[in-house]
Design a protein around this motif. Structure first.
Motif, PDB file in Angstrom:
ATOM      1  N   ASN A  91      30.182  36.711  32.447  1.00 10.96           N
ATOM      2  CA  ASN A  91      31.219  37.682  32.800  1.00 10.96           C
ATOM      3  C   ASN A  91      32.567  37.339  32.185  1.00 10.96           C
ATOM      4  O   ASN A  91      33.326  38.223  31.782  1.00 10.96           O
ATOM      5  N   SER A  92      32.895  36.046  32.154  1.00 10.44           N
ATOM      6  CA  SER A  92      34.205  35.620  31.672  1.00 10.44           C
ATOM      7  C   SER A  92      34.127  34.824  30.376  1.00 10.44           C
ATOM      8  O   SER A  92      35.111  34.218  29.951  1.00 10.44           O
ATOM      9  N   LEU A  93      32.961  34.833  29.727  1.00 11.39           N
ATOM     10  CA  LEU A  93      32.779  34.054  28.504  1.00 11.39           C
ATOM     11  C   LEU A  93      33.506  34.700  27.334  1.00 11.39           C
ATOM     12  O   LEU A  93      33.466  35.913  27.162  1.00 11.39           O
ATOM     13  N   ASP A  94      34.157  33.883  26.516  1.00 12.64           N
ATOM     14  CA  ASP A  94      34.842  34.373  25.320  1.00 12.64           C
ATOM     15  C   ASP A  94      33.986  34.182  24.071  1.00 12.64           C
ATOM     16  O   ASP A  94      33.775  35.106  23.308  1.00 12.64           O
ATOM     17  N   HIS A  95      33.502  32.951  23.862  1.00 15.77           N
ATOM     18  CA  HIS A  95      32.664  32.698  22.692  1.00 15.77           C
ATOM     19  C   HIS A  95      31.852  31.431  22.905  1.00 15.77           C
ATOM     20  O   HIS A  95      32.104  30.645  23.823  1.00 15.77           O
ATOM     21  N   THR A 152      26.010  42.228  40.071  1.00 14.12           N
ATOM     22  CA  THR A 152      27.313  42.767  40.439  1.00 14.12           C
ATOM     23  C   THR A 152      28.379  41.724  40.137  1.00 14.12           C
ATOM     24  O   THR A 152      28.203  40.543  40.467  1.00 14.12           O
ATOM     25  N   GLY A 153      29.473  42.146  39.500  1.00 16.82           N
ATOM     26  CA  GLY A 153      30.516  41.208  39.129  1.00 16.82           C
ATOM     27  C   GLY A 153      31.906  41.712  39.411  1.00 16.82           C
ATOM     28  O   GLY A 153      32.167  42.924  39.427  1.00 16.82           O
ATOM     29  N   LEU A 154      32.822  40.785  39.629  1.00 19.94           N
ATOM     30  CA  LEU A 154      34.236  41.064  39.840  1.00 19.94           C
ATOM     31  C   LEU A 154      35.028  40.080  38.999  1.00 19.94           C
ATOM     32  O   LEU A 154      34.794  38.859  39.055  1.00 19.94           O
ATOM     33  N   ILE A 155      35.997  40.601  38.208  1.00 26.25           N
ATOM     34  CA  ILE A 155      36.834  39.754  37.367  1.00 26.25           C
ATOM     35  C   ILE A 155      38.295  40.112  37.600  1.00 26.25           C
ATOM     36  O   ILE A 155      38.678  41.286  37.482  1.00 26.25           O
ATOM     37  N   LEU A 156      39.099  39.115  37.912  1.00 28.52           N
ATOM     38  CA  LEU A 156      40.549  39.254  37.999  1.00 28.52           C
ATOM     39  C   LEU A 156      41.151  38.434  36.871  1.00 28.52           C
ATOM     40  O   LEU A 156      40.741  37.292  36.633  1.00 28.52           O
ATOM     41  N   GLN A 157      42.144  39.016  36.177  1.00 35.28           N
ATOM     42  CA  GLN A 157      42.737  38.266  35.073  1.00 35.28           C
ATOM     43  C   GLN A 157      44.167  38.734  34.833  1.00 35.28           C
ATOM     44  O   GLN A 157      44.543  39.850  35.200  1.00 35.28           O
ATOM     45  N   GLY A 158      44.953  37.856  34.208  1.00 35.06           N
ATOM     46  CA  GLY A 158      46.323  38.204  33.861  1.00 35.06           C
ATOM     47  C   GLY A 158      46.983  37.103  33.065  1.00 35.06           C
ATOM     48  O   GLY A 158      46.619  35.921  33.175  1.00 35.06           O
ATOM     49  N   GLY A 159      47.948  37.480  32.237  1.00 36.25           N
ATOM     50  CA  GLY A 159      48.674  36.517  31.435  1.00 36.25           C
ATOM     51  C   GLY A 159      49.826  35.890  32.203  1.00 36.25           C
ATOM     52  O   GLY A 159      50.203  36.337  33.290  1.00 36.25           O
ATOM     53  N   ALA A 160      50.402  34.838  31.627  1.00 37.54           N
ATOM     54  CA  ALA A 160      51.523  34.141  32.252  1.00 37.54           C
ATOM     55  C   ALA A 160      52.825  34.876  31.957  1.00 37.54           C
ATOM     56  O   ALA A 160      53.060  35.309  30.830  1.00 37.54           O
ATOM     57  N   SER A 164      33.529  36.353  39.692  1.00 39.09           N
ATOM     58  CA  SER A 164      32.519  36.121  40.715  1.00 39.09           C
ATOM     59  C   SER A 164      31.386  37.121  40.508  1.00 39.09           C
ATOM     60  O   SER A 164      31.628  38.296  40.236  1.00 39.09           O
ATOM     61  N   SER A 165      30.144  36.655  40.623  1.00 38.76           N
ATOM     62  CA  SER A 165      29.005  37.555  40.408  1.00 38.76           C
ATOM     63  C   SER A 165      27.846  37.177  41.314  1.00 38.76           C
ATOM     64  O   SER A 165      27.721  36.030  41.770  1.00 38.76           O
ATOM     65  N   TYR A 166      26.996  38.175  41.554  1.00 44.83           N
ATOM     66  CA  TYR A 166      25.775  37.969  42.330  1.00 44.83           C
ATOM     67  C   TYR A 166      24.632  38.674  41.613  1.00 44.83           C
ATOM     68  O   TYR A 166      24.750  39.831  41.207  1.00 44.83           O
ATOM     69  N   PHE A 167      23.525  37.950  41.446  1.00 45.59           N
ATOM     70  CA  PHE A 167      22.350  38.489  40.763  1.00 45.59           C
ATOM     71  C   PHE A 167      21.121  38.273  41.638  1.00 45.59           C
ATOM     72  O   PHE A 167      20.960  37.218  42.262  1.00 45.59           O
ATOM     73  N   ASN A 168      20.273  39.298  41.697  1.00 50.08           N
ATOM     74  CA  ASN A 168      18.990  39.121  42.373  1.00 50.08           C
ATOM     75  C   ASN A 168      17.921  39.949  41.659  1.00 50.08           C
ATOM     76  O   ASN A 168      18.216  40.961  41.025  1.00 50.08           O
ATOM     77  N   THR A 169      16.691  39.482  41.727  1.00 48.48           N
ATOM     78  CA  THR A 169      15.583  40.152  41.056  1.00 48.48           C
ATOM     79  C   THR A 169      14.281  39.830  41.772  1.00 48.48           C
ATOM     80  O   THR A 169      14.142  38.768  42.392  1.00 48.48           O
ATOM     81  N   ALA A 217      10.700  35.876  42.266  1.00 48.69           N
ATOM     82  CA  ALA A 217      11.967  36.423  42.752  1.00 48.69           C
ATOM     83  C   ALA A 217      13.043  35.352  42.739  1.00 48.69           C
ATOM     84  O   ALA A 217      12.771  34.154  42.883  1.00 48.69           O
ATOM     85  N   ALA A 218      14.297  35.788  42.564  1.00 47.85           N
ATOM     86  CA  ALA A 218      15.412  34.838  42.514  1.00 47.85           C
ATOM     87  C   ALA A 218      16.704  35.533  42.912  1.00 47.85           C
ATOM     88  O   ALA A 218      16.840  36.753  42.762  1.00 47.85           O
ATOM     89  N   ASP A 219      17.628  34.734  43.430  1.00 48.29           N
ATOM     90  CA  ASP A 219      18.990  35.227  43.602  1.00 48.29           C
ATOM     91  C   ASP A 219      19.956  34.125  43.200  1.00 48.29           C
ATOM     92  O   ASP A 219      19.663  32.929  43.346  1.00 48.29           O
ATOM     93  N   LYS A 220      21.109  34.556  42.685  1.00 52.77           N
ATOM     94  CA  LYS A 220      22.059  33.613  42.094  1.00 52.77           C
ATOM     95  C   LYS A 220      23.488  34.058  42.371  1.00 52.77           C
ATOM     96  O   LYS A 220      23.853  35.202  42.132  1.00 52.77           O
ATOM     97  N   VAL A 221      24.290  33.122  42.871  1.00 47.95           N
ATOM     98  CA  VAL A 221      25.729  33.319  43.041  1.00 47.95           C
ATOM     99  C   VAL A 221      26.434  32.448  42.018  1.00 47.95           C
ATOM    100  O   VAL A 221      26.112  31.260  41.877  1.00 47.95           O
ATOM    101  N   LEU A 222      27.391  33.020  41.293  1.00 50.99           N
ATOM    102  CA  LEU A 222      28.119  32.267  40.270  1.00 50.99           C
ATOM    103  C   LEU A 222      29.593  32.632  40.326  1.00 50.99           C
ATOM    104  O   LEU A 222      29.956  33.803  40.195  1.00 50.99           O
TER     105      LEU A 222
END
Length: 720
Positions: free
Chosen positions: A137-141, A188-196, A208-213, A221-226
């Motif tokens: 979700n927040s990866l740049d490279h 499902t994901g939520l991203i908050l961001q801002g510059g200085a 923040s994200s939640y995944f389930n399958t 089956a799996a669920d993951k909080v990150l």
């Protein structure tokens, strides 16, 4: 260099000629092309651009618009030659990652490859790593370093993967995203961001994200909080501080492997023991770290990094209770460990202290303290404790209890010298040392405490020649070093109790020759490589999820890699890559208790000889976006004796979407189909599986990949 010597070298020579001619032609017509800011390669610490770095290094930027569900690295890290990143369709075992054949033996997690996230190790001091805490979700490279220069990272650096989180920029914003797909998968994901706004305030990215399958296979089956947060300070004195905190929690059922007959009849099925013992894994990890860099003057700068983390794992295996009850030395069918790890890295950089030179000198410190326990995976029924009435798949009596500690202190130095206008030499030396100690607290079967130390000096050198401003040729050599991980030492192949302290570290001599070109015809790279390894750590068998290891006297890996990418027209881009890897045992390996002999010339299991990738994408900032990619993987041997293979395959994926911006709002939608033509293939293999059922061999090498599957998603952003 058996294969490289017999290879038709007219092809590489033609490639060199084309690159030079392209550049000579390009010099006449590129004056009108807008110069873009130079992006430097971070992995080699030399401060040079990718073209001028004498190493096999690749960068993958996250796409401008979301085109996948965003759960694991296989969705974004594609098309890098000689890198195998296999999705097991098993969230209990993480991805299977190898580079040029290093790391292919791993039955779970990552071995032989160093992983860093925002400069902080995601690899433990013993060389065991995981990708589960990398937040897409927040990866740049992502940077991938596959050649000899990876040895600059010390122990278990047969390759290096560096993931970098975005830094907050511009106005404060909030992004909500949702993706769903086959097998009742939801993300499902939520991203908050801002510059200085001032130098004393941080730029921030909080994700923040939640995944389930339900999973592709039965019992998967799996669920993951990150959660991931990054704060960045750019201070008035030129120093920069990054503070990163990461939390991941996973609960996943483990479908384990299948025999070939089972895969062909029904790839979704699981073994009876999987259900009987409810094989599963719970993981929880918290990690935080700080990096600080500061220029002292025009010629000197310093860098410091510190981190601390905790990882807890409980894994239920399908080992039969009769096996556990039959031996006092058996460590049980439940693995339970609590691991605290921490470390630091201090580095000084000096430029022009001698004419046209850059010098890095530093010290890396890492440590780990682990409480490891083993339990029976059954309890005796209260109704009948003396007979054969058991509750299976439950944590029972303790069978193993020990405290394991490990630490290393690695000094290192690097130097780069431009001794002629078009010639440069880069060299480095690292002294890697790792200290293991185990204190046994389960003394019913004797005291199995022990300790051992491994150390080795790791020199490296590269010579590069700038043939023209946009063509670089180079050659390099480095010594590699890989220790066995605590998990690989945890069990003896002969079934005896205690750690396998007889395992030796492996050492390798790594050679590379390469050519790079960057002009209006695209970015090209051609590389030939060879790695000669002594005491290679190889699988000694895997049964019911439990793996053991031994040393092979000599192994040999050699091959060729080709890659090309180009922006064809406006936002239309193309990418292609191919690799050939000949990975073999270079000496006979004798049989020992319960483990078969290996003949010289046998192919190293888990490694594909050929890989190919091609993609075409239309990726604008806004409007319609689409892409198609095709991936080829050669057959993979499943054991040291090369008696069976996972067949070769070719799979195709397509994606479409639309991105829209209006004032402070941004909306992106996408739809994607993977394995478009519904190919039935094996995603990864369990090397040297030696499971026995009812006294008969039932080798469960195969982990089936998903059939045709789809995903779709929506993200909405608002600036404030």
């Amino acid at each position: 260099m058996r294969s490289l010597i017999t290879m038709p070298w007219n092809t590489p020579l033609l490639f060199i000629s084309v690159c030079i001619c392209q550049n000579l032609y390009a010099d006449d017509i590129t004056n009108s092309v807008k110069e873009l800011p130079t992006i430097t390669a971070e992995a080699t610490r030399t401060g040079t651009s990718y073209l001028n770095t004498p190493a096999s290094i690749y960068r993958i930027d996250m796409p401008k618009q979301t085109d996948n569900i965003g759960v694991n690295l296989t969705e974004v890290v594609q098309g890098i030659p000689s890198l195998q990143l296999n999705n097991r369709q098993n969230y209990a075992q993480d991805l299977q990652l190898s580079m040029r054949g290093f790391g292919a033996r791993a039955t779970f997690g990552v071995r032989g490859i160093r992983i860093y996230v925002d400069g902080i190790p995601a690899t433990m001091p013993d060389g065991q790593g995981q990708t589960s805490n990398i937040d897409l979700n927040s990866l740049d490279h992502v940077e991938v370093l596959t050649g000899p220069f990876s040895s600059l990272y010390g122990n278990s650096s047969g390759g290096v993967l560096l993931a970098e989180t975005k830094e907050g920029q511009g106005k404060d914003s909030i992004t909500l995203n949702y993706g769903g797909g086959s097998h009742n998968s939801n993300h499902t994901g939520l991203i908050l961001q801002g510059g200085a706004k001032t130098a004393s305030q941080p730029a921030y990215v909080i994700s923040s994200s939640y995944f389930n399958t339900d999973g592709y296979r039965d019992h998967s089956a799996a669920d993951k909080v990150l959660n991931n947060a990054k704060l960045t300070w750019n201070l008035d004195d030129g120093s920069k501080i990054n503070w990163v905190t990461n939390y991941v929690k996973i609960h996943a059922a483990d479908p384990m492997g299948l025999t070939k007959a089972q895969w062909l009849s029904n790839p979704k099925q699981v073994q009876t023991g999987v259900l009987t013992y409810n094989t599963r894994k719970d993981l929880e990890q918290t990690q935080t770290g700080l990096t600080w860099s500061k220029p002292i003057d025009d010629h000197n700068s310093v860098y410091a990094m510190g981190y601390v983390g905790n990882r807890q794992v409980t894994q239920y295996q399908s080992i039969p209770n009769t096996t556990q009850r039959g031996s006092i030395n058996h460590a049980g069918g439940v693995i339970d460990f609590d691991r605290t790890y921490y470390g630091a890295d201090f580095r000084w950089t000096g430029k022009e202290l001698l004419p046209n030179t850059t010098i890095n000198a530093g010290l890396a410190l890492d440590a780990m303290d682990e409480d490891r326990k083993g339990y029976e995976n059954f309890t005796r029924s209260a109704k009948n404790t003396a007979a054969t009435d058991y509750n299976l798949g439950e944590k029972g009596n303790i069978r193993r209890n020990e405290n394991n500690t490990l630490w290393n202190a690695d000094p290192y130095i690097q130097a780069s010298w431009q001794f002629l206008p078009t010639w440069r030499v880069d060299t480095g030396l690292r002294y890697s040392n790792v200290h293991y100690k185990s204190k046994d607290h389960y003394l019913s079967n004797g005291d199995n405490s022990g300790k051992t130390n491994y150390n080795h000096a790791l020199p490296s050198i590269a010579l590069s020649w700038k043939i023209t401003p946009n063509v670089l040729a180079y050659t390099s050599y480095a010594k590699g070093f890989e220790t066995p991980t605590f998990t690989e030492m945890a069990y003896n192949a002969d079934g005896s109790a205690g750690f396998n302290f007889a395992l030796k570290p492996s050492t390798s001599d790594n050679y590379e020759i390469g050519l790079k070109a960057d002009n209006q015809f695209g970015i090209f790279a051609l590389t030939g490589f060879m790695s000669k390894t002594k005491n290679d750590i190889v699988s000694a068998g895997s049964s019911n999820g439990r793996a053991t290891f031994r040393n092979a006297d000599k192994t040999l890996r050699q091959g060729i890699e080709v890659s090309w990418n180009k922006k064809l027209w406006k936002d239309l881009t193309a990418q292609a890559s191919y690799s050939y890897l000949d990975a073999t045992f270079d000496a006979d390996v004798a049989a020992n208790t319960g483990v078969s002999a290996i003949q010289k010339g046998n192919y190293i299991p888990g490694v594909a000889k050929s890989q190919g990738f091609a993609s075409l994408g239309w990726k604008p900032e806004t409007g319609f976006h689409a892409g198609v990619d095709v991936r080829y993987m050669d057959k993979i041997y499943v054991n040291d004796q090369n008696t069976d293979t996972a067949p070769s395959y070719t799979v195709t994926a397509i994606d479409v979407g639309y991105a829209y911006k209006y004032k402070d709002w941004s909306v992106n939608t996408y739809a994607r189909v993977d394995n478009l033509f519904d190919k039935n293939y094996i995603g990864s293999v369990i090397v040297n599986d030696s499971t026995v059922v009812n006294g008969k061999s039932a080798n469960r090498y195969f982990e089936p990949a998903d059939g045709r599957n789809w995903s779709a998603g929506l993200s909405i952003s608002k600036q404030f």
